[in-house]
Scaffold this motif. Structure first.
Motif, PDB file in Angstrom:
ATOM      1  N   MET A   1      22.124 -34.050 -22.132  1.00  0.00           N
ATOM      2  CA  MET A   1      20.671 -34.034 -22.271  1.00  0.00           C
ATOM      3  C   MET A   1      20.182 -32.649 -22.709  1.00  0.00           C
ATOM      4  O   MET A   1      19.432 -32.500 -23.676  1.00  0.00           O
TER       5      MET A   1
ATOM      6  N   HIS B   1      23.889 -27.989  -7.810  1.00  0.00           N
ATOM      7  CA  HIS B   1      23.852 -27.065  -8.956  1.00  0.00           C
ATOM      8  C   HIS B   1      22.472 -26.416  -9.054  1.00  0.00           C
ATOM      9  O   HIS B   1      22.352 -25.236  -9.359  1.00  0.00           O
TER      10      HIS B   1
ATOM     11  N   SER C   1      14.212 -30.299 -14.899  1.00  0.00           N
ATOM     12  CA  SER C   1      14.221 -31.675 -15.404  1.00  0.00           C
ATOM     13  C   SER C   1      15.421 -32.463 -14.909  1.00  0.00           C
ATOM     14  O   SER C   1      15.638 -33.601 -15.327  1.00  0.00           O
TER      15      SER C   1
ATOM     16  N   THR D   1      17.755 -34.758 -12.437  1.00  0.00           N
ATOM     17  CA  THR D   1      17.468 -35.819 -11.463  1.00  0.00           C
ATOM     18  C   THR D   1      18.195 -35.461 -10.174  1.00  0.00           C
ATOM     19  O   THR D   1      19.433 -35.557 -10.108  1.00  0.00           O
TER      20      THR D   1
ATOM     21  N   VAL E   1      13.173 -36.656 -16.452  1.00  0.00           N
ATOM     22  CA  VAL E   1      12.891 -37.376 -17.697  1.00  0.00           C
ATOM     23  C   VAL E   1      13.455 -38.786 -17.687  1.00  0.00           C
ATOM     24  O   VAL E   1      14.406 -39.090 -16.981  1.00  0.00           O
TER      25      VAL E   1
ATOM     26  N   LEU F   1      26.181 -42.149 -13.419  1.00  0.00           N
ATOM     27  CA  LEU F   1      24.802 -41.625 -13.324  1.00  0.00           C
ATOM     28  C   LEU F   1      23.911 -42.617 -12.576  1.00  0.00           C
ATOM     29  O   LEU F   1      23.080 -42.231 -11.748  1.00  0.00           O
TER      30      LEU F   1
ATOM     31  N   LYS G   1      24.705 -42.435  -8.936  1.00  0.00           N
ATOM     32  CA  LYS G   1      24.134 -41.202  -8.355  1.00  0.00           C
ATOM     33  C   LYS G   1      22.644 -41.396  -8.063  1.00  0.00           C
ATOM     34  O   LYS G   1      22.149 -41.102  -6.976  1.00  0.00           O
TER      35      LYS G   1
HETATM   36  P1  NAD Z   1      25.825 -33.203 -18.085  1.00  0.00           P
HETATM   37  O1  NAD Z   1      26.827 -33.227 -16.998  1.00  0.00           O
HETATM   38  O2  NAD Z   1      26.197 -33.699 -19.434  1.00  0.00           O
HETATM   39  O3  NAD Z   1      25.266 -31.700 -18.276  1.00  0.00           O
HETATM   40  C1  NAD Z   1      25.038 -30.784 -17.247  1.00  0.00           C
HETATM   41  C2  NAD Z   1      25.317 -29.384 -17.777  1.00  0.00           C
HETATM   42  O4  NAD Z   1      25.050 -28.438 -16.741  1.00  0.00           O
HETATM   43  C3  NAD Z   1      26.786 -29.168 -18.200  1.00  0.00           C
HETATM   44  O5  NAD Z   1      26.828 -28.639 -19.512  1.00  0.00           O
HETATM   45  C4  NAD Z   1      27.308 -28.178 -17.177  1.00  0.00           C
HETATM   46  O6  NAD Z   1      28.301 -27.311 -17.687  1.00  0.00           O
HETATM   47  C5  NAD Z   1      26.030 -27.437 -16.799  1.00  0.00           C
HETATM   48  N1  NAD Z   1      26.116 -26.741 -15.529  1.00  0.00           N
HETATM   49  C6  NAD Z   1      26.580 -27.208 -14.331  1.00  0.00           C
HETATM   50  N2  NAD Z   1      26.472 -26.255 -13.393  1.00  0.00           N
HETATM   51  C7  NAD Z   1      25.928 -25.173 -13.998  1.00  0.00           C
HETATM   52  C8  NAD Z   1      25.576 -23.869 -13.546  1.00  0.00           C
HETATM   53  N3  NAD Z   1      25.782 -23.483 -12.283  1.00  0.00           N
HETATM   54  N4  NAD Z   1      25.044 -23.013 -14.430  1.00  0.00           N
HETATM   55  C9  NAD Z   1      24.861 -23.380 -15.717  1.00  0.00           C
HETATM   56  N5  NAD Z   1      25.171 -24.600 -16.203  1.00  0.00           N
HETATM   57  C10 NAD Z   1      25.705 -25.469 -15.355  1.00  0.00           C
HETATM   58  O7  NAD Z   1      24.568 -33.997 -17.515  1.00  0.00           O
HETATM   59  P2  NAD Z   1      23.375 -34.689 -18.364  1.00  0.00           P
HETATM   60  O8  NAD Z   1      23.757 -36.070 -18.741  1.00  0.00           O
HETATM   61  O9  NAD Z   1      22.910 -33.738 -19.401  1.00  0.00           O
HETATM   62  O10 NAD Z   1      22.284 -34.847 -17.202  1.00  0.00           O
HETATM   63  C11 NAD Z   1      21.590 -33.730 -16.668  1.00  0.00           C
HETATM   64  C12 NAD Z   1      20.590 -34.251 -15.650  1.00  0.00           C
HETATM   65  O11 NAD Z   1      19.680 -35.164 -16.301  1.00  0.00           O
HETATM   66  C13 NAD Z   1      21.227 -35.046 -14.506  1.00  0.00           C
HETATM   67  O12 NAD Z   1      20.561 -34.737 -13.308  1.00  0.00           O
HETATM   68  C14 NAD Z   1      21.023 -36.491 -14.925  1.00  0.00           C
HETATM   69  O13 NAD Z   1      20.962 -37.378 -13.820  1.00  0.00           O
HETATM   70  C15 NAD Z   1      19.686 -36.420 -15.640  1.00  0.00           C
HETATM   71  N6  NAD Z   1      19.470 -37.474 -16.651  1.00  0.00           N
HETATM   72  C16 NAD Z   1      20.490 -37.836 -17.474  1.00  0.00           C
HETATM   73  C17 NAD Z   1      20.268 -38.845 -18.415  1.00  0.00           C
HETATM   74  C18 NAD Z   1      21.377 -39.272 -19.353  1.00  0.00           C
HETATM   75  O14 NAD Z   1      21.222 -40.329 -20.006  1.00  0.00           O
HETATM   76  N7  NAD Z   1      22.458 -38.523 -19.476  1.00  0.00           N
HETATM   77  C19 NAD Z   1      19.000 -39.464 -18.515  1.00  0.00           C
HETATM   78  C20 NAD Z   1      17.968 -39.032 -17.680  1.00  0.00           C
HETATM   79  C21 NAD Z   1      18.222 -38.025 -16.741  1.00  0.00           C
END
Ligand code: NAD
Length: 314
Positions: free
Chosen positions: A26, A87, A114, A116, A142, A262, A265
């Motif tokens: 995201m 995190h 942003s 979840t 989001v 996800l 979670k």
């Molecule tokens: P993801 O796991 O692809 O990305 C998370 C990123 O955070 C990774 O690049 C990771 O390296 C980084 N990270 C972790 N710990 C860190 C730290 N201490 N410092 C810096 N960077 C760090 O997850 P995503 O799919 O991008 O989702 C992110 C959030 O958005 C989640 O909470 C998820 O539930 C929510 N979300 C995801 C979606 C989806 O379709 N993927 C949709 C809506 C909401």
């Protein structure tokens, strides 16, 4: 103290620094959209523990930060998009420390989360940042998924009654900004919505399985349900039965889309939030067992959650 004016009295532009932490599925797309739409004079500081992710956002105004602290001390506006509450807690501890060490804890900075996560982590972080005068923390989770993040069509659910500070930033990454109320209201709205999604995904799959067992043509059934009272996002957009919707993950062996892990979670987060509010969610335990089983199955875990339709056949 006015920190958002764009010019000194000399007329020279006041540079504004933005920070983005968490460049995953995201965050990477969101940061790319933000970068493309910022003023040329504004800098964008990026940080991710996965260093390679920072190379994927390009532009003359991009700075690869050495650590979370650098983002905290250098940026007036920081956006975080991290996996889970743990995190978010770790990153905000580091951000706060850096802001205080730099002596910049005048309360003027803006932090938008942003991710979840659980409501308590969001509220506690907001309170700590406020009490320590580090800045204002706003929950703005989001919906819209990776496609929405890529196309800047996300819907932001915002835990603030006043959108004046967040709007100019979030509108670079989303198409809809909804003020949900007080701090924590954005994340609460997200969890309530995703609880419904967790159930409607399973219910839709069962409904299509029932129609199939009753001998119906599933393309006909899909048309019926999507013009009838059973219609929902899972039936219309994320249609679970292969061959009924060429644009749904079911048409490509359930690849892409919203992953099983996800969904699981978010369901657990909704259950925890309900427990804290003394609400007994009648259908949650059974749904939770189903998502646990999907997640434990290596054929389902990496797939879109609508794979539950196929799993029901086993
Ligand atoms: P993801 O796991 O692809 O990305 C998370 C990123 O955070 C990774 O690049 C990771 O390296 C980084 N990270 C972790 N710990 C860190 C730290 N201490 N410092 C810096 N960077 C760090 O997850 P995503 O799919 O991008 O989702 C992110 C959030 O958005 C989640 O909470 C998820 O539930 C929510 N979300 C995801 C979606 C989806 O379709 N993927 C949709 C809506 C909401």
């Amino acid at each position: 103290m006015l920190t958002f004016k764009r010019a000194f009295s000399s007329g020279r532009p006041l540079l504004k620094n933005y920070g983005f932490i968490g460049l995953g599925r995201m965050g990477l797309n969101m940061a790319q959209n933000l970068q493309a739409k910022l003023d040329a004079s504004d800098k964008l500081y990026l940080y991710d523990v996965n260093e390679a992710a920072m190379d994927l956002v390009e532009g003359p105004n991009v700075v690869k930060a050495k650590n979370v602290g650098e983002v905290g001390s250098e940026c007036e506006n920081v956006i975080t998009m991290l996996p889970e509450g743990k995190h978010v807690r770790a990153v905000y501890d580091e951000l706060s420390q850096a802001v205080k060490t730099a002596g910049k804890n005048d309360g003027s900075k803006l932090f938008i989360d942003s991710s979840t996560i659980d409501v308590q982590t969001s509220l506690n972080t907001a309170r700590k940042l406020r009490e320590e005068n580090v800045g204002m923390f706003i929950d703005a989770p989001v919906s819209g998924g990776v496609v929405g993040a890529k196309n800047a069509t996300l819907c932001f659910m915002i835990g603030s009654n006043d959108l004046s500070r967040v709007k100019p930033i979030l509108e670079h990454m989303g198409a809809k900004l909804v003020s949900c109320g007080e701090p924590g209201a954005g994340i609460s709205a997200k969890l309530a919505n995703n609880y419904l999604l967790a159930l409607s995904n399973i219910a839709t799959a069962e409904s299509f399985q029932l129609a199939r067992k009753l001998g119906l043509d599933l393309n006909v059934y899909s048309q019926i349900v999507n013009t009838s009272s059973g219609r929902c996002w899972s039936s219309e957009v994320n249609t679970p039965a292969p061959g009924t919707n060429p644009n749904a993950p079911s048409a490509r062996d359930y690849e892409g889309g919203f992953g099983v892990a996800l969904m699981n979670k978010d369901l657990k987060l909704a259950q925890d939030a309900a427990k804290l509010s003394n609400l007994n969610l009648l259908l949650a335990d059974r749904a939770s067992e189903i998502y646990d089983q999907l997640e434990a199955d290596p054929n389902c875990k990496p797939k879109d959650m609508s794979v539950v339709y196929q799993w029901m056949d086993k």
